[in-house]
Write an enzyme that holds these catalytic residues in place. Structure first.
Site, short mmCIF file in Angstrom:
data_model
loop_
_atom_site.label_atom_id
_atom_site.label_comp_id
_atom_site.label_asym_id
_atom_site.label_seq_id
_atom_site.Cartn_x
_atom_site.Cartn_y
_atom_site.Cartn_z
NE ARG A 103 -3.62 -2.39 2.36
CZ ARG A 103 -4.57 -2.71 3.24
NH1 ARG A 103 -4.83 -1.86 4.24
NH2 ARG A 103 -5.23 -3.83 3.13
CB SER A 146 -10.98 -4.70 8.37
OG SER A 146 -12.06 -3.86 8.12
CD GLU A 152 -8.29 -1.82 10.59
OE1 GLU A 152 -8.36 -0.58 10.67
OE2 GLU A 152 -8.40 -2.47 9.53
NE ARG A 204 -1.70 -2.37 11.54
CZ ARG A 204 -2.60 -1.42 11.26
NH1 ARG A 204 -3.85 -1.55 11.69
NH2 ARG A 204 -2.25 -0.36 10.57
NE ARG A 245 -0.95 4.43 9.18
CZ ARG A 245 -2.24 4.13 9.03
NH1 ARG A 245 -2.69 3.79 7.85
NH2 ARG A 245 -3.07 4.17 10.05
#
Length: 488
Positions: free
Chosen positions: A320, A410, A407, A452, A335
Site C-alpha cells: 500500500r 477488518s 485494528e 500487527r 503502518r
RNA sequence: GGAGAGGUGGCCGAGUGGCCGAAGGCGACGGUUUGCUAAACCGUUGUAGGGGCUAAAACCUCUACCGAGGGUUCAAAUCCCUCCCUCUCCGCCA
C-alpha cells in the site's frame, strides 16, 4: 510468567481436517466458467483486454434500479453519497434511455431491410434502391452509436464511483468516533514497569530493523531477522492451519500482481488508484490485500448454488502506498508499505451473507484467542466504512505500550457490490422453473494482519527482562522455542 | 523472444457472408412409463438492455451479445486489422 493468567481463557488449538468435503464441489464450480458481456472502457485509447473489462451494464446497481430509485438510493447512502453528481447521473440515465430506444428502432429497420435485400437477391431481382436506403440507415446508426458509447462511458465512470449502501444494521455516523463496540475478549497483561513499544523491544532483541530497510528500500519498510522472521513465518503457518483445518477454508496462493479489471471488480479502482503501487511497463498493480486476487478467482463465473458457500484463505504480502498518511504511525511495524496478511474470503448466497459475516469474524477472533491476545470488536459506522462494504466489523488488538486497541482485522460483507462489478453469479438450485442467475454475496476479513499480530505478541508478552514469551500454540512452529532472547 | 494451432451457449461441439441466437450431444428442469431406482420416450432450457403490460412479476415485443476492440458490407460467428488469452514446438530462464 508475569503477564497474568488471562491466557488460560484461550481455547487450545486442535488440528482437524474437515475441509475436503468442499473441494469436489469446488472443482465443479470452477469448471462452470461463463463469459459475460464486457465493454465499458476506462482507458478508451487502448484496445487491450487487460485494461478495462468492466461489465458495462452492471457497474453499481443495475442501471434500471438506479434510474427508478435514484432518490431512494441517495437517501440510503446519506453522507457516503455526498461526492456523487446526482443531477448529472439522472440526466445521463435519461439520455441513454432515449438514445438507446432510437438506435434500436433504426437497427430493427436495418435488419428488416437487409432481409428484404436477401430475398430480392435470391429471387434474382434488382435491389439497388433498397441497398442505397439501407446504407443511409447504417450511416445514421454509426453516428448515434458513437454518441451512445460516449454516454455509457460517462455513466460507467459515474456509477463506479458510487459507494455501497450500508446494511440496515449499520450505525449511522460520521467517523470512527461513532463506531460501536460489540464485545471484548481477554484480560490485559500485567507488565512490570512501563510497557515498552514493539520497535524498542524488537530492535533491542536484534530481530527487527528499520534503518537497514530504509537503506535497501525506503521509509515504511522493515526487516525481520532471526527469531523475528521465524515468528512471522510461524504466525502465517498457524493462521493458515487453523483456517484450513478447523474452519474449513480452502488455501489459495494467488498472484501478487493483478490487472486493472480485478482491481475494479473489488472496488479499489477507479477511485483509489493513488493508494496502489503500479508497475511501470505493464498495467499491473501490486495487491493491497489478498481480497483482490481471491475474490477475483470467480470473476465472470457462474457458480452452482450447492457449491456455496465457497470459503478461501490466502497468505499474501500486501502493498500500500499509504498516500496521505504522512506522520501517522511513522515508527514501528504498524503502518508499512509492505506487510503480510492471511485473508479469509467467502462467496455466499444473499440469504446467508449476514450469518456468514458473523461466522467469518469469529474465525478471525479465534486466532487472537488461540494466541491469547486481548481484543475488542467494533461495528464501523456508516461514515467510517470502506467504499465497497455494506457492513464492517473491525477487530482491534490491545497494545500495552500505547494503552489502545489497534485494528488487526477488518471483516466486511460486500453483499452484491463486488459481485456486480466483477460479474460473479450463481444459478439458484432446485426450485421450480425459476432459475435466473443471481449475484452472489462476497465477504472477506483479515485472519489476521500478521505484522500487527507480531507487534501485539511482542508487546503483550514482554517480560521485565526484555525477553518475550512465545504463545504456546506457536511453540511447534518455532522449532520448540518458547522465549525470544537477544540475538536468537 | 521466434514459429504454428486455437477461443462459439451451464458444458462439449458444428457452423467460411443473408433463411444463424446459432445444428447435434451432454447436463438441468417438467412430464409419460415404473413397486422403487435406473433406462427409454416427449417437452422446456442463454445473458443483458430498451419499450409495452403490471402493485410487482409472469408475459409480449424490439435490440445486443459467437475472446476484446476497430474496419469492410445493404447485411459479419463467418472477410480484414489490432490486442488479450490458451495450447504445441524452438530459444531463454527459476
Amino acid at each position: 510468567m508475569d503477564s497474568g493468567d488471562w491466557r488460560s481463557v484461550a481455547p487450545g488449538y486442535a488440528a482437524r481436517s474437515n475441509g475436503q468435503s468442499q473441494s469436489a464441489s469446488k472443482s465443479r464450480a470452477a469448471a462452470a466458467v461463463t463469459h459475460i458481456e464486457i465493454c465499458a472502457s476506462l482507458t478508451p485509447h487502448k484496445a487491450d483486454a487487460r485494461f478495462p473489462q468492466v461489465p458495462c451494464e452492471s457497474c453499481m446497481h443495475d442501471l434500471r434500479q438506479l434510474r427508478d430509485n435514484l432518490d431512494g438510493i441517495r437517501t440510503q447512502l446519506g453522507p457516503r453519497g455526498r461526492d456523487v453528481p446526482w443531477d448529472d447521473l439522472r440526466k445521463l440515465l435519461d439520455e441513454r434511455r432515449n438514445l438507446t430506444t432510437q438506435v434500436e428502432q433504426l437497427r430493427a429497420q436495418l435488419k428488416r431491410g437487409s432481409d428484404e435485400i436477401a430475398q430480392l437477391k435470391r429471387a434474382k431481382q434488382p435491389a439497388d434502391d433498397a441497398m442505397t436506403a439501407m446504407k443511409a440507415v447504417g450511416d445514421r446508426i454509426r453516428v448515434m452509436d458513437e454518441d451512445l458509447r460516449g454516454l455509457e462511458d460517462r455513466l460507467t465512470g459515474l456509477t463506479l464511483h458510487i459507494p455501497n449502501i450500508p446494511h440496515p444494521s449499520v450505525p449511522k455516523g460520521q467517523d470512527s468516533g461513532d463506531n460501536v463496540e460489540v464485545r471484548r475478549w481477554g484480560t490485559y497483561p500485567t507488565i512490570g514497569g512501563t510497557p515498552r513499544s514493539h520497535w524498542d523491544l524488537g530492535e533491542a532483541l536484534g530481530i527487527l530493523n528499520f534503518d537497514r530497510a530504509a537503506k535497501m528500500t525506503g521509509a515504511r519498510f522493515a526487516v525481520l531477522t532471526g527469531a523475528g522472521a521465524r515468528l512471522e513465518r510461524a504466525l502465517i503457518n498457524y493462521m493458515l492451519d487453523v483456517h484450513t483445518g478447523r474452519h474449513g477454508y480452502r488455501e489459495v496462493l494467488p498472484p501478487f500482481l493483478v490487472n486493472r479489471a480485478s482491481m475494479t471488480g473489488t472496488g479499489q479502482l477507479p477511485k483509489f488508484e493513488e493508494d496502489l503501487f503500479r508497475l511501470r511497463e505493464e498495467d499491473y498493480f501490486l495487491i493491497p490485500t489478498a481480497e483482490v486476487p481471491v475474490t477475483n478467482l470467480h470473476r465472470e463465473e457462474m457458480l452452482d448454488e450447492p457449491s456455496l458457500p465457497l470459503r478461501y484463505t490466502a497468505y499474501t504480502p500486501c502493498f500500500r502506498r499509504e498516500a496521505g498518511s504522512y506522520g501517522k504511525d511513522t515508527r514501528g511495524l504498524i503502518r508499512l508499505h509492505q506487510f503480510n496478511k492471511v485473508e479469509l474470503v467467502s462467496f455466499t448466497t444473499p440469504s446467508q451473507s449476514d450469518e456468514e459475516l458473523e461466522r467469518l469474524t469469529g474465525h478471525a477472533e479465534a486466532i487472537l484467542q488461540g494466541l491469547g491476545l486481548p481484543y475488542r470488536v467494533v461495528t464501523l459506522c456508516s461514515g467510517d466504512m470502506g467504499f465497497s462494504a455494506a457492513k464492517t466489523y473491525d477487530i482491534e488488538v490491545w497494545l500495552p505500550s500505547q494503552s489502545v486497541y489497534r485494528e488487526i482485522s477488518s471483516c466486511s460483507n460486500f453483499q452484491a457490490f463486488q459481485a456486480r462489478r466483477a460479474g460473479i453469479r450463481y444459478r439458484p438450485a432446485g426450485g421450480k422453473k425459476e432459475a435466473k442467475p443471481e449475484l452472489v454475496h462476497t465477504l472477506n476479513g483479515s485472519g489476521l494482519a500478521v505484522g500487527r499480530t507480531l507487534v501485539a505478541i511482542l508487546e503483550n508478552y514482554q517480560q521485565s527482562d526484555g525477553t518475550v514469551i512465545i504463545p504456546e500454540v506457536l511453540h511447534a512452529y518455532m522449532g520448540g522455542m518458547t522465549r525470544i532472547q537477544k540475538d536468537n
